[in-house]
Design a protein around this motif. Structure first.
Motif, short mmCIF file in Angstrom:
data_model
loop_
_atom_site.label_atom_id
_atom_site.label_comp_id
_atom_site.label_asym_id
_atom_site.label_seq_id
_atom_site.Cartn_x
_atom_site.Cartn_y
_atom_site.Cartn_z
N PHE A 307 8.71 -9.36 16.78
CA PHE A 307 7.82 -9.48 15.62
C PHE A 307 7.50 -8.11 15.04
CE2 PHE A 307 5.28 -9.22 19.46
CZ PHE A 307 4.30 -8.31 19.15
N LYS A 308 7.03 -8.13 13.79
CA LYS A 308 6.51 -6.94 13.12
C LYS A 308 5.02 -7.16 12.90
CE LYS A 308 9.46 -7.37 9.63
NZ LYS A 308 10.25 -7.10 8.39
N VAL A 309 4.30 -6.08 12.67
CA VAL A 309 2.87 -6.16 12.43
C VAL A 309 2.51 -5.36 11.18
CG1 VAL A 309 0.58 -5.56 13.30
CG2 VAL A 309 2.25 -6.56 14.85
N TYR A 310 1.74 -5.97 10.30
CA TYR A 310 1.27 -5.32 9.08
C TYR A 310 -0.26 -5.27 9.09
CZ TYR A 310 5.99 -6.50 7.47
OH TYR A 310 7.35 -6.62 7.36
N LEU A 311 -0.83 -4.43 8.24
CA LEU A 311 -2.28 -4.43 8.07
C LEU A 311 -2.67 -5.44 7.00
CD1 LEU A 311 -3.51 -0.72 8.30
CD2 LEU A 311 -3.42 -2.47 10.06
N SER A 312 -3.90 -5.92 7.06
CA SER A 312 -4.34 -6.98 6.16
C SER A 312 -4.64 -6.49 4.75
CB SER A 312 -5.59 -7.67 6.72
OG SER A 312 -6.63 -6.73 6.89
N ASP A 313 -4.72 -5.17 4.57
CA ASP A 313 -4.99 -4.63 3.23
C ASP A 313 -4.15 -3.39 2.99
OD1 ASP A 313 -6.66 -4.44 0.71
OD2 ASP A 313 -7.06 -2.49 1.61
N ILE A 314 -3.46 -3.36 1.88
CA ILE A 314 -2.53 -2.28 1.57
C ILE A 314 -3.25 -0.94 1.37
CG2 ILE A 314 -2.53 -2.77 -0.92
CD1 ILE A 314 0.40 -1.56 1.29
N GLY A 315 -4.44 -0.98 0.80
CA GLY A 315 -5.20 0.26 0.60
C GLY A 315 -5.62 0.87 1.93
N ILE A 316 -6.00 0.02 2.88
CA ILE A 316 -6.37 0.50 4.21
C ILE A 316 -5.16 1.12 4.90
CG2 ILE A 316 -7.22 -0.18 6.49
CD1 ILE A 316 -9.34 -0.26 4.29
N LEU A 317 -3.98 0.51 4.74
CA LEU A 317 -2.76 1.07 5.33
C LEU A 317 -2.47 2.46 4.76
CD1 LEU A 317 -0.23 0.96 7.08
CD2 LEU A 317 0.91 -0.29 5.23
N ARG A 318 -2.62 2.59 3.43
CA ARG A 318 -2.35 3.89 2.82
C ARG A 318 -3.26 4.97 3.40
NH1 ARG A 318 -4.60 7.23 -0.49
NH2 ARG A 318 -6.29 5.83 -1.10
N VAL A 319 -4.55 4.65 3.51
CA VAL A 319 -5.51 5.63 4.02
C VAL A 319 -5.26 5.92 5.49
CG1 VAL A 319 -7.96 6.07 4.46
CG2 VAL A 319 -7.25 5.05 2.29
N LEU A 320 -5.01 4.87 6.28
CA LEU A 320 -4.76 5.04 7.71
C LEU A 320 -3.48 5.84 7.94
CD1 LEU A 320 -6.31 4.07 10.27
CD2 LEU A 320 -4.61 2.25 10.46
N SER A 321 -2.54 5.75 7.00
CA SER A 321 -1.26 6.47 7.11
C SER A 321 -1.34 7.89 6.56
CB SER A 321 -0.15 5.70 6.36
OG SER A 321 -0.04 4.38 6.83
N ARG A 322 -2.50 8.24 5.99
CA ARG A 322 -2.71 9.56 5.39
C ARG A 322 -1.73 9.83 4.23
NH1 ARG A 322 -6.52 8.61 8.06
NH2 ARG A 322 -7.44 9.85 9.72
N ILE A 323 -1.44 8.79 3.47
CA ILE A 323 -0.62 8.93 2.26
C ILE A 323 -1.56 9.20 1.09
CG2 ILE A 323 1.04 7.83 0.72
CD1 ILE A 323 2.17 8.35 3.49
N THR A 324 -1.32 10.28 0.36
CA THR A 324 -2.21 10.62 -0.74
C THR A 324 -1.90 9.78 -1.98
OG1 THR A 324 -0.78 12.35 -1.66
CG2 THR A 324 -2.31 13.00 0.09
N ILE A 325 -2.87 9.73 -2.88
CA ILE A 325 -2.70 9.00 -4.13
C ILE A 325 -1.56 9.60 -4.95
CG2 ILE A 325 -3.80 8.55 -6.37
CD1 ILE A 325 -6.38 8.01 -4.82
N ASN A 326 -1.47 10.91 -4.98
CA ASN A 326 -0.40 11.58 -5.74
C ASN A 326 0.98 11.21 -5.23
OD1 ASN A 326 -1.77 12.83 -7.78
ND2 ASN A 326 -2.01 14.77 -6.71
N GLU A 327 1.12 11.03 -3.92
CA GLU A 327 2.41 10.63 -3.37
C GLU A 327 2.84 9.28 -3.92
OE1 GLU A 327 3.32 11.76 1.00
OE2 GLU A 327 1.13 11.75 0.87
N ILE A 328 1.87 8.41 -4.12
CA ILE A 328 2.18 7.08 -4.68
C ILE A 328 2.51 7.17 -6.16
CG2 ILE A 328 1.30 4.75 -5.08
CD1 ILE A 328 1.69 5.39 -2.14
N LEU A 329 1.64 7.83 -6.90
CA LEU A 329 1.78 7.87 -8.35
C LEU A 329 3.01 8.66 -8.80
CD1 LEU A 329 -1.94 8.42 -9.43
CD2 LEU A 329 -0.71 6.26 -9.12
N LEU A 330 3.37 9.70 -8.04
CA LEU A 330 4.49 10.56 -8.43
C LEU A 330 5.77 10.25 -7.65
CD1 LEU A 330 2.56 13.97 -8.62
CD2 LEU A 330 3.06 12.35 -10.48
N ASN A 331 5.74 9.14 -6.89
CA ASN A 331 6.92 8.72 -6.12
C ASN A 331 7.48 9.85 -5.26
OD1 ASN A 331 6.98 6.06 -7.12
ND2 ASN A 331 7.98 6.75 -8.99
#
Length: 430
Positions: A307-331
Motif C-alpha cells: 500500500f501507499k499512504v497519503y496525507l489528508s490535506d495537500i496543503g499540510i503535505l506541502r508544509v510538512l515536506s518543507r516545499i516553499t510556495i515559490n517552488e510550486i508557483l515557479l515549477n
C-alpha cells in the motif's frame, strides 16, 4: 463558506430521521462551523454543548443514558427550557465521552422525536476502538473532508469559472486557453494553501494574494494533530503515530512509493506499527491506498498487502515536506510537484469512494489509481505537467483493455486514443 455537505444535512432534516447525525472528520476541517451554521439557519432553536469544556454536562451521560433524564439535567445546568419539537441539540467533541456516544442509540429509539447532531475530532478512532457496543444502525454517520478545489473556487468568488469547468467536463471539450491557464494558476495556489477552511479564509483576508500567504496556520494544525496523538493514545503509541506521520513526505518522495516501515524506523516491523498506522487512518489524518495485483471487481478481493499512504490535506503535505510556495508557483521542483498532484487526486478519490487502490506490476509498471465505475475498472494516471508519455498506462491498456483510461494533467480537456484528458483542476468532477 459554502460546503457541499450542507446538502446531506438538509437531506437528513427533510427525511425527519430520528437517527442522530454524527459528523466524522479530522481536526480543523470545519465540522463545528458547518453544524453551527446548519442549526442556526434551519431550526427555530438550537443548543450547543461542548463536552470537552462543559464537564458538568459530560458527567450527565456517566449517570444515565435515558434521554428524558439527560434533557432534564441539561435544562437545569443551562438554566433553560428545551422545546423538543422545535430545538436541535448539537453535541460537540462527543469523542470525549463514550457514554454520550452510547446514549445516541436511546435517543434514536425514544418515542419523542429528538433532533441531535454531533461531531468530534478522532471520532473514527473512537468508533474503531469502542469498548462497549457502538450504536450501529442507530446513528446517521457522515464524513467531512478538507475543502476540495470546487469549494475553494466558490469560496473565492469564482463560481462562473467553476460552471465553465463543469460544462467543459460534461462535453469533454477544451476550455478557452486563457480560462484554462487561469484555472491552472488557481490550482497551483490551492496546492500551496490546501483545503483547510482556516487557511482558505486567511488567503481571502490577504485579498487572494498568494505571495502574502504564510504557513503559520498549517503549522498550528500540524501541532494540534501531534498533540492529539499524545492526548488520546498511550505514550508509546503516540511516538509511533508521530514517526509514521512525519515519514510520509519521505515515503512519497521515493521512486517506489510503496509504504515501508523501515523508512519510519530502520528496525521497524509491521506488527509493531500496524495499530498506529490504522489509528492514523481512522483519525482521517492519512489516506491508505492499497495495491491490487489484478484490476478486477471487487477490487478489495485482489489486494496483495502492499500500500501507499497519503496525507489528508495537500496543503499540510506541502508544509510538512518543507516545499516553499515559490517552488510550486515557479515549477522549480517538478519531481515533488508530481507527488503533490498525486496526493491531491488521492484526496478527491477518497472523498468520493472512501477506499483507494492502485495497480503495480513488479518495479516496471505502476498506474497511480484504479477505480470501479459501474463494474468497469478504470485506470487513472496523474501527471503534474503536460508530459503525457507513460509506458505503464500503455502497458495496462494493452493487457487489460479497459473501457477507457483517464489521464489527469495540466493538459486541457480532450478524448483521444481511448484516454480522457482531464485537467488537474477538474479532478473533483470524476
Amino acid at each position: 463558506m459554502k460546503r457541499k455537505i450542507y446538502k446531506n444535512l438538509l437531506n437528513w432534516k427533510e427525511k425527519n430521521s430520528k437517527l442522530p447525525y454524527m459528523l466524522v472528520g479530522a481536526r480543523q476541517t470545519g465540522k463545528t462551523y458547518i453544524l453551527k451554521e446548519f442549526c442556526e439557519k434551519e431550526f427555530e432553536n438550537y443548543i450547543y454543548i461542548n463536552l470537552e469544556n462543559m464537564l458538568n454536562v459530560a458527567e450527565i451521560f456517566e449517570e444515565t443514558l435515558e434521554p428524558k433524564k439527560i434533557i432534564q439535567a441539561i435544562e437545569v445546568i443551562l438554566n433553560t427550557k428545551i422545546d423538543i419539537k422545535n430545538t436541535i441539540i448539537f453535541i460537540d467533541e462527543i469523542q470525549t465521552s463514550e457514554k454520550a456516544i452510547n446514549s445516541l442509540k436511546y435517543f434514536a429509539e425514544a418515542e419523542e422525536e429528538y433532533k441531535i447532531v454531533c461531531a468530534g475530532s478522532l471520532l473514527g478512532v473512537k468508533i474503531n476502538r469502542f469498548k462497549s457496543s457502538f450504536p450501529v444502525g442507530k446513528v446517521w454517520i457522515d464524513y467531512l473532508y478538507p475543502m476540495d478545489f470546487e469549494e475553494f473556487l466558490i469560496a473565492i468568488d469564482e463560481q462562473e469559472l467553476d460552471n465553465i469547468i463543469k460544462d467543459s467536463y460534461k462535453k469533454m471539450k477544451p476550455m478557452l486557453e486563457p480560462l484554462h491557464q487561469k484555472a491552472l494558476r488557481l490550482y497551483n495556489e490551492y496546492l500551496c494553501i490546501g483545503g483547510m477552511p482556516s487557511n482558505i479564509l486567511e488567503y481571502i483576508r490577504n485579498e487572494k494574494d498568494i505571495t502574502e500567504y504564510q504557513d503559520d496556520l498549517s503549522n498550528i494544525i500540524i501541532t494540534s494533530y501531534l498533540a492529539d496523538m499524545s492526548k488520546y493514545t498511550e505514550n508509546t503509541e503516540a511516538i509511533k503515530n508521530n514517526k509514521i506521520y512525519n515519514s510520509i513526505p519521505e515515503q512519497l518522495g521515493k521512486e517506489n512509493k510503496k509504504f515501508k516501515y523501515s523508512v519510519v524506523e530502520k528496525s521497524a516491523r509491521s506488527r509493531e506499527y500496524e495499530s498506529s498506522l490504522e489509528w492514523l487512518v481512522a483519525s482521517n489524518m492519512i489516506l491508505k491506498c492499497n495495491n491490487v495485483k489484478t484490476p478486477k471487481s471487487p477490487l478489495k478481493a485482489y489486494m496483495d498487502g502492499n500500500f501507499k499512504v497519503y496525507l489528508s490535506d495537500i496543503g499540510i503535505l506541502r508544509v510538512l515536506s518543507r516545499i516553499t510556495i515559490n517552488e510550486i508557483l515557479l515549477n522549480k521542483n517538478m519531481l515533488y510537484k508530481g507527488v503533490l498532484a498525486e496526493n491531491y487526486v488521492a484526496q478527491i478519490l477518497n472523498n468520493k469512494y472512501k477506499e483507494l487502490y492502485y495497480w503495480q506490476l513488479g518495479s516496471y509498471y505502476e498506474v497511480d489509481f484504479v477505480i470501479n465505475i459501474e463494474g468497469d475498472i478504470i485506470p487513472i494516471e496523474v501527471k503534474a505537467s503536460d508530459n503525457i508519455t507513460s509506458k505503464s498506462l500503455n502497458y495496462y491498456m494493452e493487457k487489460y483493455k479497459p473501457e477507457y483510461a483517464i489521464r489527469i494533467s495540466t493538459k486541457n480537456f480532450g478524448f483521444s486514443n481511448n484516454i480522457k484528458s482531464i485537467p488537474l483542476y477538474a479532478a473533483h468532477l470524476l
